[in-house]
Design a protein around this motif. Sequence first.
Motif, PDB file in Angstrom:
ATOM      1  N   GLY A  91     -18.924 -42.633   6.624  1.00 29.21           N
ATOM      2  CA  GLY A  91     -18.858 -41.962   7.923  1.00 29.21           C
ATOM      3  C   GLY A  91     -18.963 -40.466   7.732  1.00 29.21           C
ATOM      4  N   LYS A  92     -18.069 -39.710   8.342  1.00 31.08           N
ATOM      5  CA  LYS A  92     -18.070 -38.258   8.270  1.00 31.08           C
ATOM      6  C   LYS A  92     -17.357 -37.814   6.998  1.00 31.08           C
ATOM      7  CE  LYS A  92     -16.930 -34.192  11.061  1.00 31.08           C
ATOM      8  NZ  LYS A  92     -16.337 -33.728  12.347  1.00 31.08           N
ATOM      9  N   THR A  93     -18.029 -37.017   6.186  1.00 25.05           N
ATOM     10  CA  THR A  93     -17.463 -36.577   4.918  1.00 25.05           C
ATOM     11  C   THR A  93     -16.514 -35.404   5.110  1.00 25.05           C
ATOM     12  OG1 THR A  93     -19.341 -37.300   3.592  1.00 25.05           O
ATOM     13  CG2 THR A  93     -18.000 -35.548   2.673  1.00 25.05           C
ATOM     14  N   GLY A  94     -15.364 -35.490   4.465  1.00 21.77           N
ATOM     15  CA  GLY A  94     -14.412 -34.391   4.382  1.00 21.77           C
ATOM     16  C   GLY A  94     -13.529 -34.653   3.179  1.00 21.77           C
ATOM     17  N   MET A  95     -13.746 -33.912   2.104  1.00 25.71           N
ATOM     18  CA  MET A  95     -12.945 -34.128   0.900  1.00 25.71           C
ATOM     19  C   MET A  95     -12.759 -32.818   0.161  1.00 25.71           C
ATOM     20  SD  MET A  95     -15.512 -35.882  -1.928  1.00 25.71           S
ATOM     21  CE  MET A  95     -16.116 -37.207  -0.892  1.00 25.71           C
ATOM     22  N   ILE A  96     -11.644 -32.741  -0.569  1.00 23.72           N
ATOM     23  CA  ILE A  96     -11.400 -31.610  -1.451  1.00 23.72           C
ATOM     24  C   ILE A  96     -10.871 -32.176  -2.761  1.00 23.72           C
ATOM     25  CG2 ILE A  96      -9.059 -31.214  -0.531  1.00 23.72           C
ATOM     26  CD1 ILE A  96      -9.656 -28.161  -1.046  1.00 23.72           C
ATOM     27  N   ALA A  97     -11.295 -31.589  -3.880  1.00 21.51           N
ATOM     28  CA  ALA A  97     -10.978 -32.180  -5.175  1.00 21.51           C
ATOM     29  C   ALA A  97     -10.731 -31.099  -6.219  1.00 21.51           C
ATOM     30  CB  ALA A  97     -12.109 -33.090  -5.627  1.00 21.51           C
ATOM     31  N   VAL A  98      -9.950 -31.483  -7.215  1.00 19.79           N
ATOM     32  CA  VAL A  98      -9.696 -30.640  -8.382  1.00 19.79           C
ATOM     33  C   VAL A  98     -10.285 -31.349  -9.586  1.00 19.79           C
ATOM     34  CG1 VAL A  98      -7.962 -29.508  -9.814  1.00 19.79           C
ATOM     35  CG2 VAL A  98      -7.527 -29.858  -7.371  1.00 19.79           C
ATOM     36  N   ARG A  99     -11.127 -30.642 -10.341  1.00 18.81           N
ATOM     37  CA  ARG A  99     -11.704 -31.207 -11.565  1.00 18.81           C
ATOM     38  C   ARG A  99     -11.032 -30.551 -12.773  1.00 18.81           C
ATOM     39  NH1 ARG A  99     -17.431 -30.573 -11.016  1.00 18.81           N
ATOM     40  NH2 ARG A  99     -17.178 -32.341  -9.617  1.00 18.81           N
ATOM     41  N   PHE A 100     -10.365 -31.394 -13.561  1.00 19.74           N
ATOM     42  CA  PHE A 100      -9.680 -30.920 -14.764  1.00 19.74           C
ATOM     43  C   PHE A 100     -10.531 -31.207 -15.994  1.00 19.74           C
ATOM     44  CE2 PHE A 100      -6.488 -32.434 -11.754  1.00 19.74           C
ATOM     45  CZ  PHE A 100      -5.566 -31.400 -11.701  1.00 19.74           C
ATOM     46  N   PRO A 101     -10.641 -30.266 -16.923  1.00 18.01           N
ATOM     47  CA  PRO A 101     -11.232 -30.617 -18.218  1.00 18.01           C
ATOM     48  C   PRO A 101     -10.299 -31.575 -18.947  1.00 18.01           C
ATOM     49  CG  PRO A 101     -10.236 -28.445 -18.327  1.00 18.01           C
ATOM     50  CD  PRO A 101     -10.145 -28.876 -16.887  1.00 18.01           C
ATOM     51  N   SER A 128     -19.241 -32.710   6.055  1.00 19.97           N
ATOM     52  CA  SER A 128     -20.430 -32.915   6.884  1.00 19.97           C
ATOM     53  C   SER A 128     -20.020 -32.904   8.344  1.00 19.97           C
ATOM     54  CB  SER A 128     -21.116 -34.240   6.551  1.00 19.97           C
ATOM     55  OG  SER A 128     -20.304 -35.334   6.922  1.00 19.97           O
ATOM     56  N   ASP A 129     -20.871 -32.337   9.186  1.00 20.92           N
ATOM     57  CA  ASP A 129     -20.589 -32.323  10.621  1.00 20.92           C
ATOM     58  C   ASP A 129     -20.906 -33.653  11.282  1.00 20.92           C
ATOM     59  OD1 ASP A 129     -19.784 -29.668  10.540  1.00 20.92           O
ATOM     60  OD2 ASP A 129     -21.843 -28.937  10.781  1.00 20.92           O
ATOM     61  N   ASP A 130     -21.762 -34.425  10.660  1.00 19.95           N
ATOM     62  CA  ASP A 130     -22.214 -35.689  11.245  1.00 19.95           C
ATOM     63  C   ASP A 130     -21.767 -36.863  10.395  1.00 19.95           C
ATOM     64  OD1 ASP A 130     -23.688 -34.299  13.272  1.00 19.95           O
ATOM     65  OD2 ASP A 130     -25.217 -33.886  11.754  1.00 19.95           O
ATOM     66  N   SER A 131     -21.720 -38.021  11.024  1.00 17.95           N
ATOM     67  CA  SER A 131     -21.432 -39.256  10.306  1.00 17.95           C
ATOM     68  C   SER A 131     -22.606 -39.595   9.400  1.00 17.95           C
ATOM     69  CB  SER A 131     -21.195 -40.390  11.307  1.00 17.95           C
ATOM     70  OG  SER A 131     -20.867 -41.579  10.645  1.00 17.95           O
ATOM     71  N   MET A 132     -22.307 -40.110   8.196  1.00 21.13           N
ATOM     72  CA  MET A 132     -23.365 -40.328   7.209  1.00 21.13           C
ATOM     73  C   MET A 132     -23.366 -41.738   6.619  1.00 21.13           C
ATOM     74  SD  MET A 132     -23.029 -36.744   5.137  1.00 21.13           S
ATOM     75  CE  MET A 132     -24.360 -37.194   4.030  1.00 21.13           C
ATOM     76  N   PRO A 133     -23.026 -42.783   7.393  1.00 23.98           N
ATOM     77  CA  PRO A 133     -23.088 -44.130   6.805  1.00 23.98           C
ATOM     78  C   PRO A 133     -24.523 -44.522   6.492  1.00 23.98           C
ATOM     79  CG  PRO A 133     -22.769 -44.287   9.170  1.00 23.98           C
ATOM     80  CD  PRO A 133     -22.663 -42.829   8.812  1.00 23.98           C
ATOM     81  N   MET A 183     -24.671 -31.072   4.827  1.00 32.43           N
ATOM     82  CA  MET A 183     -23.513 -31.157   3.943  1.00 32.43           C
ATOM     83  C   MET A 183     -23.162 -29.765   3.435  1.00 32.43           C
ATOM     84  SD  MET A 183     -21.476 -33.560   2.619  1.00 32.43           S
ATOM     85  CE  MET A 183     -22.423 -35.080   2.437  1.00 32.43           C
ATOM     86  N   ILE A 184     -21.883 -29.382   3.530  1.00 30.47           N
ATOM     87  CA  ILE A 184     -21.425 -28.060   3.090  1.00 30.47           C
ATOM     88  C   ILE A 184     -20.552 -28.226   1.847  1.00 30.47           C
ATOM     89  CG2 ILE A 184     -20.135 -25.994   3.718  1.00 30.47           C
ATOM     90  CD1 ILE A 184     -20.724 -26.690   6.655  1.00 30.47           C
ATOM     91  N   TYR A 185     -20.944 -27.558   0.764  1.00 32.53           N
ATOM     92  CA  TYR A 185     -20.199 -27.600  -0.492  1.00 32.53           C
ATOM     93  C   TYR A 185     -19.622 -26.213  -0.753  1.00 32.53           C
ATOM     94  CZ  TYR A 185     -19.294 -27.810  -5.527  1.00 32.53           C
ATOM     95  OH  TYR A 185     -18.707 -27.743  -6.771  1.00 32.53           O
ATOM     96  N   ARG A 186     -18.343 -26.154  -1.128  1.00 29.90           N
ATOM     97  CA  ARG A 186     -17.694 -24.883  -1.431  1.00 29.90           C
ATOM     98  C   ARG A 186     -16.856 -25.011  -2.702  1.00 29.90           C
ATOM     99  NH1 ARG A 186     -16.522 -25.010   4.311  1.00 29.90           N
ATOM    100  NH2 ARG A 186     -17.688 -23.399   5.448  1.00 29.90           N
ATOM    101  N   GLU A 187     -16.667 -23.890  -3.378  1.00 27.49           N
ATOM    102  CA  GLU A 187     -15.746 -23.806  -4.503  1.00 27.49           C
ATOM    103  C   GLU A 187     -14.723 -22.717  -4.210  1.00 27.49           C
ATOM    104  OE1 GLU A 187     -17.886 -23.312  -8.169  1.00 27.49           O
ATOM    105  OE2 GLU A 187     -18.896 -25.262  -7.994  1.00 27.49           O
ATOM    106  N   TYR A 188     -13.539 -22.820  -4.849  1.00 29.24           N
ATOM    107  CA  TYR A 188     -12.419 -21.951  -4.501  1.00 29.24           C
ATOM    108  C   TYR A 188     -11.842 -21.266  -5.735  1.00 29.24           C
ATOM    109  CZ  TYR A 188     -12.985 -24.691  -0.348  1.00 29.24           C
ATOM    110  OH  TYR A 188     -13.541 -25.296   0.755  1.00 29.24           O
ATOM    111  N   GLN A 189     -11.295 -20.079  -5.517  1.00 31.09           N
ATOM    112  CA  GLN A 189     -10.668 -19.335  -6.595  1.00 31.09           C
ATOM    113  C   GLN A 189      -9.406 -20.065  -7.052  1.00 31.09           C
ATOM    114  OE1 GLN A 189     -10.042 -15.236  -5.671  1.00 31.09           O
ATOM    115  NE2 GLN A 189      -8.974 -14.770  -7.583  1.00 31.09           N
TER     116      GLN A 189
END
Length: 265
Positions: free
Chosen positions: A83-93, A24-29, A1-7
Amino acid sequence: MIYREYQVAEMLKPYIKVIWSMESDDSMPGTLPICILPDSCVELVFHFGDPYTTHFSNGTNSVQKQSMVIAQMKNPIKIQATGKTGMIAVRFPAFGAYRFFGIPMKEISNQETGLSEIWADIATEMEEKIYVAKSTQERSQLIQDYLYILLLKNGVTDKGVDYCIHEIRKAHGQVLVGQLADQVGLSNRQLIRRFDKCIGLSPKEFIRITKFIHTLDLLNQLKNPSLTDVALFSGYYDQAHFIHDFREFSGMTPTSYLASSNVVY
């Protein structure tokens, strides 16, 4: 699993806690569900992989939509890969989210809401662009471009609510609603209405969750923490009241929380 944060762009930075992605490169069910505790934040989520399943504290389940908002939560939820994870999210206070959504936050609190129900005119367009984007960096920039426009459109500021949020956090939840109302020149009822609109919780609910978050921080920071000491440091009358609130917001005891490895907030 690869986690990243962005400017985050300077114009948006005051109102956004973090933009993050997970792939994730692989399916994860079949992986163990992750328990997410109330954290006073609002999450805007886009899936470009397989959606997750959400298990709610009332025993119901649902498959997450391609794009959604998870607003102020009062109870824990569990999410599980399908399955295969791919998501991007914004966390607001808490004080940041209401500037972008243009609706009373009470309408979407304590639930997952499809983005099409909030931004009907742009949700599908955003989903399509994010799905075909070549990188998560590009996805982050796309989201920020839309958020900048929405901030200009909806960015009304409630200075009274913002002040109260700051004071509640500074005191780790050890403050009275009446004191806050007096400080901003409002009645308790007026302050409740303003919190419902901007935050999605009453001032009392936000105070309780803030106090709960502080107990989590103490449990994580202290070595061999005494539950009595944590209760007293957090402003609870006694250990029984502390455990009652902890069970309500986490679904487990403090001891169970300390032994868990799949809990986040």
